[in-house]
Every structure is written in C-alpha cells, then in structure tokens.
Design an enzyme around this catalytic site. Structure first.
Site: not given
Ligand code: NI
Length: 181
Positions: A46, A51, A106-107, A148-149, A152
C-alpha cells in the site's frame, strides 16, 4: 516511468493532513499509476500520496503478492497476473467492527515493524480515479492496509498508534538511525 521518491520518517511532510481530491483528470490517473509502480519497486502492498510528497487523498494498494492474500498461487514469472492494483481516491471509513492485531511495517519507516491494533472489518467509501463514488466491505489484510493508509492521509504513522512508552522508545531509535544514515 521514473519511480517517485518515498519520504522517510522523520520527514515533517508525513505529519501533514492531505487534502480531498476535487479534480478527476488524467494527471490524477498518472499520479496513481506512478504510485503503483513505485510501490511495486519498493515492495510494498500500500502507498499513500503523502508518502511521495503529494498532499492529496489518494491511496494505492495491491495485496496480490502478500503472504496469505487470495490469488497468490500463480505461476512464477507471470508478473502481470500477480498484480491486482487498486486505487482509492478520498477513502473514508464509513463503519468498522471487530478488532485485530497484526505486525505492520511501512515504506516510510525503515527497518522497523510492530504489532498494531486495528478494526477487523471496515466499510470503505471512496471514489475511483474517474470520480465515481463506491462503497466496499473489506476485511483481513485489506482492512488493515486501508486503515494504515488512511492514517497516512491524516498525518499518522503506524508508530503513532503504539502504546506511549513503546512509541517514545521507537521514535528515539528511529531518530538515531536517521542521523547516522
Ligand atoms: Ni505506511
């Protein structure tokens, strides 16, 4: 396509709130496509637009390659078939139920995972890149990922969801890592 740069904690932009999308044009479609490609390259399931430095409420997701995700048993080398790209514009949780705890990463947070508590099932309202309104019931990994997204988009990372003491320790550790990088 040039992969977009994924911002890393503690980049202050990650704490911003993203703005609702009001223009459903080709540029939006291009952003979503670039985000998907970037997510595949980075090996995530995701990615939120914030991000990649875009303060817009856009999320992409592809659970196809994730362990335990439905449809994972495809022939090796058939890269295109392995993908099930989803794009959620202005996603919002209309209802949620149940509770689940799972290991998240998470990226934007390098080399750290932790158990996070989330709702087990969500009713998601969103728009397609063409601007059509949709609603979908999501559970399992998809439900965890979309929560989660959406976090963000509201300037929250999964580490912000940890109990206070753990959160403090993690922040210190990550700040140290960021300095030495
Ligand atoms: Ni993330």
């Amino acid at each position: 396509m040039v992969p977009l740069t994924v911002l890393k904690y503690p980049n202050p932009l990650l704490k911003q709130r993203a703005h609702p999308v009001t223009r459903f044009d080709t540029e939006l479609g291009r952003l979503a496509e670039d985000m998907l490609q970037t997510m595949y390259i980075e090996g995530g399931i995701g990615l939120a637009a914030i991000q990649v430095g875009q303060l817009r409420r856009v999320v992409v997701m592809d659970l196809r390659d994730a362990p335990g995700a439905p449809g994972t048993e495809v022939e090796e080398g058939d890269a295109e078939l392995r993908r099930n790209p989803r794009v959620f514009v202005n996603p919002a949780i209309a209802a949620s139920s149940g509770e689940t705890v799972s290991e998240e990463g998470c990226l934007s947070v390098s080399d750290y995972t932790a158990e996070v508590r989330r709702a087990a099932r969500v009713t998601l309202s969103f728009q397609t890149p063409a601007g059509e309104a949709r609603q979908e019931e999501i559970e399992g990994l998809g439900a965890i990922c979309i929560q989660h997204e959406i976090d963000h988009l509201d300037g929250l990372l999964f580490i912000d969801r940890l109990p206070p003491l753990k959160r403090q320790m993690v922040r210190k550790r990550l700040a140290k890592l960021a300095r030495s990088a």
